[in-house]
Motif scaffolding. Structure first.
Motif, PDB file in Angstrom:
ATOM      1  N   MET A  57       5.863  11.662  -4.361  1.00  0.00           N
ATOM      2  CA  MET A  57       4.799  11.569  -3.363  1.00  0.00           C
ATOM      3  C   MET A  57       4.420  10.121  -3.095  1.00  0.00           C
ATOM      4  O   MET A  57       4.288   9.686  -1.940  1.00  0.00           O
ATOM      5  N   ALA A  58       4.236   9.356  -4.175  1.00  0.00           N
ATOM      6  CA  ALA A  58       3.832   7.958  -4.023  1.00  0.00           C
ATOM      7  C   ALA A  58       4.888   7.141  -3.287  1.00  0.00           C
ATOM      8  O   ALA A  58       4.564   6.227  -2.532  1.00  0.00           O
ATOM      9  N   ASN A  59       6.154   7.465  -3.506  1.00  0.00           N
ATOM     10  CA  ASN A  59       7.225   6.766  -2.800  1.00  0.00           C
ATOM     11  C   ASN A  59       7.053   6.832  -1.290  1.00  0.00           C
ATOM     12  O   ASN A  59       7.435   5.903  -0.568  1.00  0.00           O
ATOM     13  N   PHE A  60       6.511   7.932  -0.808  1.00  0.00           N
ATOM     14  CA  PHE A  60       6.434   8.139   0.639  1.00  0.00           C
ATOM     15  C   PHE A  60       5.009   8.336   1.148  1.00  0.00           C
ATOM     16  O   PHE A  60       4.775   8.988   2.160  1.00  0.00           O
ATOM     17  N   GLY A  61       4.051   7.745   0.428  1.00  0.00           N
ATOM     18  CA  GLY A  61       2.709   7.617   0.970  1.00  0.00           C
ATOM     19  C   GLY A  61       1.815   8.827   0.858  1.00  0.00           C
ATOM     20  O   GLY A  61       0.768   8.879   1.511  1.00  0.00           O
ATOM     21  N   LEU A  62       2.167   9.817   0.050  1.00  0.00           N
ATOM     22  CA  LEU A  62       1.286  10.968  -0.159  1.00  0.00           C
ATOM     23  C   LEU A  62       0.552  10.804  -1.486  1.00  0.00           C
ATOM     24  O   LEU A  62       1.107  10.266  -2.442  1.00  0.00           O
ATOM     25  N   SER A  63      -0.670  11.291  -1.547  1.00  0.00           N
ATOM     26  CA  SER A  63      -1.476  11.036  -2.747  1.00  0.00           C
ATOM     27  C   SER A  63      -2.269  12.236  -3.243  1.00  0.00           C
ATOM     28  O   SER A  63      -2.832  12.172  -4.341  1.00  0.00           O
ATOM     29  N   GLU A  64      -2.347  13.333  -2.492  1.00  0.00           N
ATOM     30  CA  GLU A  64      -3.190  14.454  -2.895  1.00  0.00           C
ATOM     31  C   GLU A  64      -2.336  15.582  -3.464  1.00  0.00           C
ATOM     32  O   GLU A  64      -1.613  16.273  -2.742  1.00  0.00           O
ATOM     33  N   LEU A  65      -2.433  15.770  -4.777  1.00  0.00           N
ATOM     34  CA  LEU A  65      -1.650  16.773  -5.492  1.00  0.00           C
ATOM     35  C   LEU A  65      -2.587  17.802  -6.110  1.00  0.00           C
ATOM     36  O   LEU A  65      -3.550  17.447  -6.798  1.00  0.00           O
ATOM     37  N   ARG A  66      -2.283  19.093  -5.877  1.00  0.00           N
ATOM     38  CA  ARG A  66      -3.065  20.178  -6.447  1.00  0.00           C
ATOM     39  C   ARG A  66      -2.152  21.060  -7.298  1.00  0.00           C
ATOM     40  O   ARG A  66      -1.007  21.321  -6.913  1.00  0.00           O
ATOM     41  N   LEU A  67      -2.671  21.518  -8.423  1.00  0.00           N
ATOM     42  CA  LEU A  67      -1.926  22.372  -9.339  1.00  0.00           C
ATOM     43  C   LEU A  67      -2.619  23.722  -9.455  1.00  0.00           C
ATOM     44  O   LEU A  67      -3.846  23.776  -9.609  1.00  0.00           O
ATOM     45  N   GLN A 119       0.829  -1.179   0.000  1.00  0.00           N
ATOM     46  CA  GLN A 119       0.000   0.000   0.000  1.00  0.00           C
ATOM     47  C   GLN A 119       0.871   1.238   0.000  1.00  0.00           C
ATOM     48  O   GLN A 119       1.989   1.234   0.510  1.00  0.00           O
ATOM     49  N   PRO A 120       0.386   2.372  -0.558  1.00  0.00           N
ATOM     50  CA  PRO A 120       1.221   3.569  -0.623  1.00  0.00           C
ATOM     51  C   PRO A 120       1.718   4.046   0.717  1.00  0.00           C
ATOM     52  O   PRO A 120       2.749   4.645   0.819  1.00  0.00           O
ATOM     53  N   SER A 121       0.995   3.777   1.792  1.00  0.00           N
ATOM     54  CA  SER A 121       1.438   4.243   3.099  1.00  0.00           C
ATOM     55  C   SER A 121       0.978   3.281   4.166  1.00  0.00           C
ATOM     56  O   SER A 121      -0.079   2.677   4.067  1.00  0.00           O
ATOM     57  N   ASN A 122       1.778   3.112   5.222  1.00  0.00           N
ATOM     58  CA  ASN A 122       1.362   2.283   6.343  1.00  0.00           C
ATOM     59  C   ASN A 122       0.742   3.132   7.439  1.00  0.00           C
ATOM     60  O   ASN A 122       0.535   2.674   8.534  1.00  0.00           O
ATOM     61  N   SER A 123       0.465   4.385   7.139  1.00  0.00           N
ATOM     62  CA  SER A 123      -0.087   5.291   8.135  1.00  0.00           C
ATOM     63  C   SER A 123      -1.532   5.596   7.825  1.00  0.00           C
ATOM     64  O   SER A 123      -1.887   5.910   6.689  1.00  0.00           O
ATOM     65  N   PRO A 124      -2.451   5.499   8.833  1.00  0.00           N
ATOM     66  CA  PRO A 124      -3.858   5.820   8.601  1.00  0.00           C
ATOM     67  C   PRO A 124      -4.120   7.323   8.572  1.00  0.00           C
ATOM     68  O   PRO A 124      -5.208   7.757   8.243  1.00  0.00           O
ATOM     69  N   VAL A 125      -3.122   8.134   8.908  1.00  0.00           N
ATOM     70  CA  VAL A 125      -3.293   9.585   8.978  1.00  0.00           C
ATOM     71  C   VAL A 125      -3.204  10.178   7.575  1.00  0.00           C
ATOM     72  O   VAL A 125      -2.282   9.880   6.826  1.00  0.00           O
ATOM     73  N   ALA A 126      -4.206  11.001   7.217  1.00  0.00           N
ATOM     74  CA  ALA A 126      -4.164  11.674   5.917  1.00  0.00           C
ATOM     75  C   ALA A 126      -2.988  12.643   5.899  1.00  0.00           C
ATOM     76  O   ALA A 126      -2.844  13.487   6.780  1.00  0.00           O
ATOM     77  N   GLY A 127      -2.159  12.528   4.895  1.00  0.00           N
ATOM     78  CA  GLY A 127      -0.961  13.350   4.825  1.00  0.00           C
ATOM     79  C   GLY A 127      -1.239  14.738   4.286  1.00  0.00           C
ATOM     80  O   GLY A 127      -2.356  15.057   3.860  1.00  0.00           O
ATOM     81  N   PRO A 128      -0.229  15.580   4.284  1.00  0.00           N
ATOM     82  CA  PRO A 128      -0.387  16.935   3.767  1.00  0.00           C
ATOM     83  C   PRO A 128      -0.647  16.939   2.256  1.00  0.00           C
ATOM     84  O   PRO A 128      -0.186  16.067   1.527  1.00  0.00           O
ATOM     85  N   TYR A 136       9.601  12.547   2.262  1.00  0.00           N
ATOM     86  CA  TYR A 136      10.405  11.646   3.087  1.00  0.00           C
ATOM     87  C   TYR A 136      10.312  12.013   4.561  1.00  0.00           C
ATOM     88  O   TYR A 136      10.120  11.145   5.422  1.00  0.00           O
ATOM     89  N   GLU A 137      10.443  13.296   4.870  1.00  0.00           N
ATOM     90  CA  GLU A 137      10.367  13.715   6.265  1.00  0.00           C
ATOM     91  C   GLU A 137       8.979  13.480   6.839  1.00  0.00           C
ATOM     92  O   GLU A 137       8.837  13.153   8.021  1.00  0.00           O
ATOM     93  N   TRP A 138       7.963  13.617   6.015  1.00  0.00           N
ATOM     94  CA  TRP A 138       6.603  13.311   6.473  1.00  0.00           C
ATOM     95  C   TRP A 138       6.495  11.840   6.864  1.00  0.00           C
ATOM     96  O   TRP A 138       6.025  11.504   7.949  1.00  0.00           O
ATOM     97  N   MET A 139       6.921  10.949   5.980  1.00  0.00           N
ATOM     98  CA  MET A 139       6.812   9.520   6.279  1.00  0.00           C
ATOM     99  C   MET A 139       7.662   9.151   7.490  1.00  0.00           C
ATOM    100  O   MET A 139       7.215   8.417   8.384  1.00  0.00           O
ATOM    101  N   GLY A 172       8.409  18.265   9.153  1.00  0.00           N
ATOM    102  CA  GLY A 172       7.738  16.976   9.020  1.00  0.00           C
ATOM    103  C   GLY A 172       7.046  16.568  10.307  1.00  0.00           C
ATOM    104  O   GLY A 172       5.909  16.073  10.297  1.00  0.00           O
ATOM    105  N   ARG A 173       7.700  16.786  11.433  1.00  0.00           N
ATOM    106  CA  ARG A 173       7.098  16.437  12.723  1.00  0.00           C
ATOM    107  C   ARG A 173       5.913  17.339  13.040  1.00  0.00           C
ATOM    108  O   ARG A 173       4.896  16.883  13.600  1.00  0.00           O
TER     109      ARG A 173
END
Length: 286
Positions: free
Chosen positions: A35-45, A6-15, A166-169, A108-109
């Motif tokens: 983003m996908a490497n480190f479990g983030l999925s929401e991208l805005r342009l 899965q893209p992330s092992n964290s249930p917390v919605a990322g930034p 990376y720092e987020w994950m 990140g923290r």
């Protein structure tokens, strides 16, 4: 290589990652991949120069299709951040004003703490050529900057997103030094095993005349043991070394393993290293 997990092992919605007026589809795609490497999925342009969707972005995303498919496009930055509670602006330049400035680890923290508290967070990144302007930075709550060489401070936008992702994950790990896989667990060798290696090696070296002149043997043995004790070998590693010594002890260049040995007239098999007919005795130390 894309992960099968899965893209992330964290249930917390990322930034949310927000790109302000990105210029190249390839850069957007590389951002999606980071983003996908480190479990983030929401991208805005915000107002992408070449429009959206982009085949170049999808190709550069290297199968991070879930990020590309979910991209949202906005006409301006205020619209892109309207539903968020807390935002970091990334910049490599010192800015006027009173905003707190954090490094990526601390940022990140901070994001992790706010996300776990149920807040919606975001990080926005500027244009490839000149980043964010002062008005855009003014919309953020805090600034994050990277400890780069001041003489060459500009980061590719995908690199900047990669660092923050990376720092987020990492901030979600109980142990920030953890890795997805480890080397084998090996028991340290016992002293008996180590002493066995010493005896085996020293006996083989003695047979080959290594300890010369004889009066220096004690010091040479001491030096050899110092080298071997420093490494902190595991038992399995010592067994590999003893296998090497055994092989060197039994075979030589003149009689390598697998060579057809000649038989002496007595009918008994020749021992390894015995000269074949026509070969002269090797007088060297080999």
């Amino acid at each position: 290589m894309p992960s099968q997990e899965q893209p992330s092992n964290s249930p917390v919605a990322g930034p949310v990652i927000i790109l302000v007026e990105p210029q190249l589809g390839e850069n957007i795609g590389m951002v999606a991949r980071a983003m996908a490497n480190f479990g983030l999925s929401e991208l805005r342009l915000v107002n992408p120069r070449d429009g959206w969707p982009s085949d170049k972005a999808r190709a550069a995303a290297s199968k991070a299709d879930h990020v590309i498919d979910a991209v949202r496009v906005f006409d301006d930055l205020p619209s892109a951040i309207a539903d968020l509670n807390f935002i970091f602006a990334t910049t490599a330049r010192e800015r006027d004003g009173f905003k707190p400035v954090r490094g990526p680890v601390e940022a990140g923290r901070a994001l992790r703490s706010r996300c776990e508290a149920g807040q919606r967070t975001g990080i926005f990144f500027g244009r490839e050529r000149f980043g964010l302007n002062n008005d855009e930075v003014g919309l953020a709550d805090e600034i994050v900057t990277f400890p780069v060489d001041p003489g060459f401070a500009s980061l590719n936008i995908a690199q900047a997103v990669l660092l923050m992702s990376y720092e987020w994950m990492k901030s979600g790990f109980e142990d920030e030094t953890r890795t997805n896989f480890r080397g084998p667990d090996m028991e340290p060798a016992t002293k008996d095993e180590l002493l066995g290696l010493f005896g085996h090696l020293e006996e083989a070296l003695e047979a080959r005349g290594y300890f010369r002149p004889p009066e220096k043997k004690a010091k040479m043995v001491d030096n050899l043991r110092s080298v071997l004790t420093r490494a902190g070998f595991a038992g399995a590693e010592l067994r590999v070394l003893r296998g090497v010594i055994t092989s060197l002890d039994r075979f030589s260049r003149n009689a390598p393993r697998g060579a057809a040995y000649t038989r002496p007239s007595s009918g008994h098999a020749a021992t390894p290293g015995q000269n074949r007919p026509g070969e002269e005795e090797d007088k060297g130390h080999g």
